[in-house]
Design a protein around this motif. Structure first.
Motif, short mmCIF file in Angstrom:
data_model
loop_
_atom_site.label_atom_id
_atom_site.label_comp_id
_atom_site.label_asym_id
_atom_site.label_seq_id
_atom_site.Cartn_x
_atom_site.Cartn_y
_atom_site.Cartn_z
N LEU A 184 9.76 -1.70 -0.07
CA LEU A 184 9.89 -3.15 0.10
C LEU A 184 11.29 -3.36 0.63
CD1 LEU A 184 8.60 -5.02 -3.11
CD2 LEU A 184 7.59 -5.04 -0.83
N LEU A 185 11.41 -4.11 1.72
CA LEU A 185 12.73 -4.29 2.32
C LEU A 185 13.00 -5.78 2.50
CD1 LEU A 185 14.35 -2.21 5.02
CD2 LEU A 185 14.20 -4.62 5.48
N VAL A 186 14.04 -6.23 1.84
CA VAL A 186 14.44 -7.63 1.96
C VAL A 186 15.48 -7.74 3.05
CG1 VAL A 186 15.87 -9.35 0.82
CG2 VAL A 186 13.91 -8.40 -0.37
N THR A 187 15.30 -8.66 3.95
CA THR A 187 16.32 -8.86 4.98
C THR A 187 16.21 -10.27 5.53
OG1 THR A 187 17.21 -8.03 7.06
CG2 THR A 187 14.83 -7.92 6.83
N HIS A 188 17.28 -10.73 6.13
CA HIS A 188 17.18 -12.00 6.85
C HIS A 188 17.35 -11.75 8.34
CE1 HIS A 188 21.41 -11.38 5.86
NE2 HIS A 188 21.64 -11.90 7.04
N ARG A 189 17.46 -10.46 8.71
CA ARG A 189 17.63 -10.10 10.14
C ARG A 189 16.29 -9.62 10.69
NH1 ARG A 189 22.98 -8.11 11.72
NH2 ARG A 189 21.88 -6.43 12.76
N LEU A 190 15.65 -10.52 11.41
CA LEU A 190 14.34 -10.23 11.96
C LEU A 190 14.39 -9.07 12.95
CD1 LEU A 190 11.66 -11.66 11.42
CD2 LEU A 190 11.95 -12.85 13.59
N GLN A 191 15.51 -8.99 13.68
CA GLN A 191 15.61 -7.93 14.70
C GLN A 191 15.55 -6.53 14.07
OE1 GLN A 191 17.97 -10.04 13.78
NE2 GLN A 191 20.04 -9.43 14.39
N ASP A 192 16.08 -6.40 12.84
CA ASP A 192 16.03 -5.11 12.13
C ASP A 192 14.58 -4.71 11.89
OD1 ASP A 192 18.73 -5.01 12.05
OD2 ASP A 192 18.92 -5.59 9.94
N GLU B 148 0.83 -1.21 0.00
CA GLU B 148 0.00 0.00 0.00
C GLU B 148 0.86 1.25 0.00
OE1 GLU B 148 -3.19 -0.21 -0.37
OE2 GLU B 148 -3.27 -2.38 -0.13
N LYS B 149 0.25 2.36 -0.37
CA LYS B 149 0.97 3.65 -0.38
C LYS B 149 1.41 3.98 1.05
CE LYS B 149 0.53 8.33 -2.17
NZ LYS B 149 1.88 8.36 -2.70
N GLY B 150 2.66 4.31 1.23
CA GLY B 150 3.18 4.68 2.54
C GLY B 150 3.58 3.51 3.42
N GLU B 151 3.30 2.29 2.93
CA GLU B 151 3.60 1.09 3.73
C GLU B 151 5.04 0.62 3.51
OE1 GLU B 151 1.09 -2.14 2.50
OE2 GLU B 151 2.17 -3.62 3.71
N THR B 152 5.62 0.02 4.56
CA THR B 152 6.91 -0.65 4.40
C THR B 152 6.67 -2.13 4.64
OG1 THR B 152 8.20 1.24 5.14
CG2 THR B 152 9.25 -0.91 5.32
N LYS B 153 7.02 -2.93 3.64
CA LYS B 153 6.83 -4.38 3.78
C LYS B 153 8.20 -5.04 3.81
CE LYS B 153 3.35 -6.42 1.49
NZ LYS B 153 2.46 -6.92 2.56
N THR B 154 8.46 -5.78 4.88
CA THR B 154 9.75 -6.49 4.95
C THR B 154 9.54 -7.92 4.47
OG1 THR B 154 9.26 -6.81 7.26
CG2 THR B 154 10.94 -5.21 6.75
N ILE B 155 10.46 -8.37 3.66
CA ILE B 155 10.36 -9.72 3.09
C ILE B 155 11.44 -10.61 3.72
CG2 ILE B 155 10.42 -11.07 0.95
CD1 ILE B 155 9.69 -8.47 -0.52
#
Lengths: 260, 280
Positions: free
Chosen positions: B211-219, B44-51
């Protein structure tokens, strides 16, 4: 070592040929589409043209010199030493100047393009460029193709001239021939057809060198080892293609101009 | 980071705004090996989705697909209302100018200095004057607190500095959406926090979708539980402040499929064994 089936091998080669054709076609099309990167073209022309000047001068001079030495020996047996200038002139202008300059520039610049673009591929710089809205075909490939074609044309002329100078030096200093006779026979034998052939070849070779170098660079895979492989393949393919295409251009133009 | 400052809530976002990115049953395979299988989600607009996902789960592939750098085998991808699966490359260049991308290893142009790297997009567009470009480069580098590096080359920067320059390069044109590919991968915890703070800053100050790809859940948990306060110039914990809603969701991939897509509360409440193990 894993064996590849002949069908897969043939398929891979045909796909590679198709990809190369698409890249070469796009590179030419990019030259006629905006935006045009003149600054990048000038920078590449400097790198390819001016940078290759020392090796082209040395190659041209010593090729002309050694051609004169060898030819003088053969011509003397038939008592035709006066034809020396003609032989060196035709040999350099029609054949050795463009081919050897092409091979030298292939060794220097095909490898340079493959390694530079290959490194950019494996470090995602090409993807970054596309992500930033810039077409790498226009920004990187087209300027290299235009610069190589343009500069190889002039480098070949320089090589031809230096070959004649090298021949003249050997003829007058080592063989004791009159340099005026050498130059006048070298000049008089050249016809439009010879010069045309000698000037068409570098244009084609320049296109081969740059598109092959860019193709192997843009299709590099597998980290630094892949870049090394791409570099080697670029030089080998460009060199072999230059020699192959040289034969066919020569044969075609000889038939066209009615050489007996 | 302390809880002393309680800043104003973020402005409400229009409810009816269309999604910025839509993946509809997207599948892709490399060398006959399926990487993504019918992946569907909306940003969505303004949303940050971590993958999230284990290595090789196809996280970075999603970002490359969203940018049109690669094409899916099947399915539809719409970015900013445009169908990127059907667009020719020349039209994609226009669309990509509205999207910022921060690559896994920064992907800075190593033959250009920091100034030229950050200004690359502006110089390519050719519409801004040299003074304007200089001003915006300075702004972007101030945002990532690297104003003094303009004349340095990427090889002279540390890993964390390179990521910050990559962020500056991505935000210089104020894109509508930013794609971050493992922005904290391979960095020490302190530098990682700096990078996360910059991403939170961009999210809360500019309201950019991401959209943010990471493998660090703590981030991701830090991002979901903190907001950026422009007054103090730092991020602060939410501490269950009911007036503030962080527009952030989580997407978890397993074997090329989406097994979770929801907010932090739904994630914490999930009973799926794999997810429980992943977040534990």
């Amino acid at each position: 070592m894993e064996l590849t089936s002949p069908t897969d091998f043939a398929k891979d080669k045909i796909i590679a040929l198709q990809e190369y054709s698409v890249l070469a076609g796009n590179a030419v099309a990019s030259l006629f589409a905006r935006p045009r990167y003149f600054a990048d073209m000038i920078q590449q022309a400097d790198l390819i043209g001016f940078g290759s000047l020392p090796i082209v001068i040395l190659t041209g001079f010593f090729t002309g010199a050694v051609l004169t030495l060898n030819s003088a020996n053969s011509l003397e047996r038939f008592g035709s030493l006066s034809l020396l200038g003609q032989l060196v002139s035709v040999g350099m202008v029609r054949e050795l100047g463009p081919v050897l300059t092409g091979l030298m520039v292939a060794g220097r610049n095909s490898s340079g393009m493959a390694s530079e673009l290959g490194s950019m591929i494996v470090t995602e710089q090409i993807d970054a460029m596309r992500a930033l809205g810039t077409d790498p075909m226009k920004k990187l490939v087209a300027p290299r193709v235009a610069a190589t074609v343009f500069m190889l044309f002039f480098l070949s002329i320089i090589s031809d001239l230096l070959g004649l100078v090298g021949g003249s030096a050997v003829a007058s200093l080592l063989l004791g021939l009159d340099y005026r006779q050498y130059w006048s026979s070298a000049w008089q034998i050249l016809k439009f057809q010879d010069v045309f052939m000698g000037l068409l070849k570098p244009v084609v070779f320049g296109f081969i060198i740059s598109t092959v170098g860019c193709y192997y660079g843009m299709s590099a895979k597998g980290g630094t080892q892949g870049v090394g492989r791409a570099t080697t393949q670029a030089v080998v393919t460009a060199s072999v293609l230059i020699l192959l295409v040289d034969f066919f251009i020569t044969k075609f133009l000889m038939a066209l101009f009615g050489y007996s | 980071m302390s809880t002393s400052a309680i800043p104003e809530p973020l402005p409400a976002r229009p409810e009816a705004a269309p999604p910025v990115i839509v993946f509809d049953k997207v599948s892709i395979a490399f060398d006959d090996k399926p990487v993504l299988r019918e992946v569907s989600f909306e940003l969505e607009k303004g949303e940050t989705k971590t993958i999230f996902g284990v290595a090789g789960a196809g996280k970075s592939t999603i970002l490359k697909l969203a940018l049109g750098l690669i094409k899916p085998d099947s399915g539809d991808i719409r970015v900013l209302g445009e169908d990127v699966t059907a667009m020719p490359e020349k039209d994609l260049f226009e669309l990509r100018r509205k999207i910022g991308m921060v690559f896994q290893e920064s992907a800075l142009f190593d033959s250009l200095n920091v100034r030229d790297n950050v200004a690359f997009r502006l110089m390519e567009e050719g519409t801004a004057s040299p003074e304007e470009i200089e001003k915006r480069v300075h702004e972007a580098l101030s945002f990532v607190e690297l104003e003094n590096t303009v004349d340095l080359f990427p090889s002279e920067l540390s890993g964390g500095m390179r990521r910050r320059v990559a962020i500056a390069r991505a935000i210089i044109t104020h894109p509508e959406v930013i794609l971050y590919d493992s922005p904290t991968g391979g960095l020490d915890p302190v530098t990682s926090t700096t990078i996360i703070e910059l991403i939170v800053k961009q999210r809360d100050v500019s309201g950019t979708s991401a959209l943010l790809v990471t493998h660090r859940l703590q981030d991701a948990f830090v991002m979901a539980s903190h907001y950026f306060d422009p007054q103090t110039g730092h991020m602060w914990p939410l501490n269950d402040d009911p007036t503030r809603k962080i527009p952030m969701t989580f997407l978890i991939l397993r074997d090329g499929k989406v097994i979770f897509d929801g907010d932090v509360h739904q994630l914490a409440a999930s009973r799926d064994e794999y997810i429980r193990e992943y977040i534990s």
